[in-house]
Design a protein around this motif. Sequence first.
Motif, PDB file in Angstrom:
ATOM      1  N   ASN A 182      35.199 -21.990  47.634  1.00  0.00           N
ATOM      2  CA  ASN A 182      36.404 -22.641  48.176  1.00  0.00           C
ATOM      3  C   ASN A 182      37.672 -21.914  47.715  1.00  0.00           C
ATOM      4  O   ASN A 182      38.654 -22.533  47.317  1.00  0.00           O
ATOM      5  N   GLY A 183      37.589 -20.590  47.727  1.00  0.00           N
ATOM      6  CA  GLY A 183      38.764 -19.784  47.381  1.00  0.00           C
ATOM      7  C   GLY A 183      38.981 -19.558  45.890  1.00  0.00           C
ATOM      8  O   GLY A 183      39.883 -18.834  45.503  1.00  0.00           O
ATOM      9  N   LEU A 184      38.159 -20.181  45.049  1.00  0.00           N
ATOM     10  CA  LEU A 184      38.326 -20.032  43.599  1.00  0.00           C
ATOM     11  C   LEU A 184      37.238 -19.132  43.036  1.00  0.00           C
ATOM     12  O   LEU A 184      36.056 -19.375  43.265  1.00  0.00           O
ATOM     13  N   GLU A 185      37.645 -18.105  42.271  1.00  0.00           N
ATOM     14  CA  GLU A 185      36.661 -17.212  41.691  1.00  0.00           C
ATOM     15  C   GLU A 185      36.061 -17.824  40.433  1.00  0.00           C
ATOM     16  O   GLU A 185      36.782 -18.349  39.581  1.00  0.00           O
ATOM     17  N   VAL A 186      34.745 -17.756  40.327  1.00  0.00           N
ATOM     18  CA  VAL A 186      34.073 -18.292  39.139  1.00  0.00           C
ATOM     19  C   VAL A 186      34.308 -17.350  37.961  1.00  0.00           C
ATOM     20  O   VAL A 186      34.020 -16.160  38.044  1.00  0.00           O
ATOM     21  N   LYS A 187      34.857 -17.906  36.874  1.00  0.00           N
ATOM     22  CA  LYS A 187      35.105 -17.092  35.682  1.00  0.00           C
ATOM     23  C   LYS A 187      33.981 -17.289  34.673  1.00  0.00           C
ATOM     24  O   LYS A 187      33.296 -18.319  34.676  1.00  0.00           O
ATOM     25  N   ASP A 188      33.844 -16.294  33.786  1.00  0.00           N
ATOM     26  CA  ASP A 188      32.853 -16.411  32.726  1.00  0.00           C
ATOM     27  C   ASP A 188      33.308 -17.466  31.720  1.00  0.00           C
ATOM     28  O   ASP A 188      34.477 -17.515  31.345  1.00  0.00           O
ATOM     29  N   VAL A 189      32.349 -18.277  31.299  1.00  0.00           N
ATOM     30  CA  VAL A 189      32.677 -19.410  30.433  1.00  0.00           C
ATOM     31  C   VAL A 189      33.281 -18.955  29.089  1.00  0.00           C
ATOM     32  O   VAL A 189      33.961 -19.729  28.413  1.00  0.00           O
ATOM     33  N   SER A 190      33.074 -17.689  28.741  1.00  0.00           N
ATOM     34  CA  SER A 190      33.669 -17.180  27.491  1.00  0.00           C
ATOM     35  C   SER A 190      35.199 -17.194  27.551  1.00  0.00           C
ATOM     36  O   SER A 190      35.865 -17.153  26.525  1.00  0.00           O
ATOM     37  N   GLN A 191      35.746 -17.285  28.757  1.00  0.00           N
ATOM     38  CA  GLN A 191      37.212 -17.303  28.901  1.00  0.00           C
ATOM     39  C   GLN A 191      37.802 -18.710  28.893  1.00  0.00           C
ATOM     40  O   GLN A 191      39.026 -18.886  29.004  1.00  0.00           O
ATOM     41  N   LEU A 192      36.912 -19.697  28.780  1.00  0.00           N
ATOM     42  CA  LEU A 192      37.351 -21.092  28.947  1.00  0.00           C
ATOM     43  C   LEU A 192      38.469 -21.507  27.977  1.00  0.00           C
ATOM     44  O   LEU A 192      39.516 -22.007  28.399  1.00  0.00           O
ATOM     45  N   GLU A 193      38.222 -21.296  26.687  1.00  0.00           N
ATOM     46  CA  GLU A 193      39.188 -21.794  25.698  1.00  0.00           C
ATOM     47  C   GLU A 193      40.558 -21.150  25.860  1.00  0.00           C
ATOM     48  O   GLU A 193      41.583 -21.831  25.854  1.00  0.00           O
ATOM     49  N   ASN A 194      40.556 -19.825  26.023  1.00  0.00           N
ATOM     50  CA  ASN A 194      41.828 -19.120  26.236  1.00  0.00           C
ATOM     51  C   ASN A 194      42.574 -19.654  27.440  1.00  0.00           C
ATOM     52  O   ASN A 194      43.782 -19.856  27.407  1.00  0.00           O
ATOM     53  N   TYR A 195      41.819 -19.863  28.514  1.00  0.00           N
ATOM     54  CA  TYR A 195      42.455 -20.316  29.753  1.00  0.00           C
ATOM     55  C   TYR A 195      43.127 -21.669  29.564  1.00  0.00           C
ATOM     56  O   TYR A 195      44.273 -21.873  29.970  1.00  0.00           O
ATOM     57  N   ILE A 196      42.394 -22.582  28.933  1.00  0.00           N
ATOM     58  CA  ILE A 196      42.933 -23.939  28.730  1.00  0.00           C
ATOM     59  C   ILE A 196      44.214 -23.890  27.904  1.00  0.00           C
ATOM     60  O   ILE A 196      45.226 -24.505  28.242  1.00  0.00           O
ATOM     61  N   THR A 197      44.145 -23.115  26.814  1.00  0.00           N
ATOM     62  CA  THR A 197      45.307 -23.033  25.921  1.00  0.00           C
ATOM     63  C   THR A 197      46.483 -22.370  26.625  1.00  0.00           C
ATOM     64  O   THR A 197      47.603 -22.884  26.619  1.00  0.00           O
ATOM     65  N   GLU A 198      46.195 -21.243  27.266  1.00  0.00           N
ATOM     66  CA  GLU A 198      47.254 -20.475  27.910  1.00  0.00           C
ATOM     67  C   GLU A 198      47.947 -21.261  29.013  1.00  0.00           C
ATOM     68  O   GLU A 198      49.160 -21.220  29.155  1.00  0.00           O
TER      69      GLU A 198
END
Length: 209
Positions: free
Chosen positions: A129-145
């Motif tokens: 649906n237009g959203l690229e699946v990211k690797d879960v290793s990026q999860l914490e950084n993404y949330i914080t950022e």
Amino acid sequence: KNGESIVIPSAVIKRLPKYHRNLESLLDKGVERISSREFGKIAGVSAPQLRQDLNHFGNFGQQGYGYNVENLYNALSKIMGIEKKSNMVLVGVGNIGQALVNSTDFTKRGFYLSAIFDINPRLVGIKINGLEVKDVSQLENYITEHKIKIGVIAVPEKAAQEIANKMVRAGIQGIWNFAPVDLKCPQEIKIENEHLTEGLLRLSFKIDE
Ligand code: ATP
């Protein structure tokens, strides 16, 4: 809500989305005002119950007039944070996760998925649906950022607690949990569980009675 001093009973909070949904369909039908008795009937609560529930948030109804549908709808939207446009992240793009990514239901209400994550290398990088699946290793950084407040968990039971821990460490405020497990999180983290099969079991119990 959110640190205000008045405590709203959770049973009241539980009924708000139902009131909101019914107001939306009244608006769609062009209904401008409605009595508490009529609205209660539609929403499946008694008129006094409805009035009592809404009185927690202000004086909406008027004696002899009832409720102005649009005003009440807007007020409830605000109370539930619908107008705020909340960004969320989702972890686990299996069957349930993909159904959520493809659903427009909460987007209509101002909740957007801004990123989706998975551990499976075959899923990472593809678009849903237009959203690229990211690797879960990026999860914490993404949330914080991105200062994400809401995390959606749609991973299997065995992975759910670990994902919740990561979300909490990264500063999430609330978790919408679809994994069939009772997450253990610090008390200040708000959790809503959607244990889908439990609903089915309750239905089965009622049918067999
Ligand atoms: P469901 O209907 O529950 O989504 P499913 O059969 O599609 O079931 P599951 O095995 O429940 O898939 O897994 C859901 C998704 O979660 C899968 O895409 C899987 O790769 C992903 N997943 C599993 N463990 C993790 C993890 N630790 N971190 C991120 N994603 C994970």
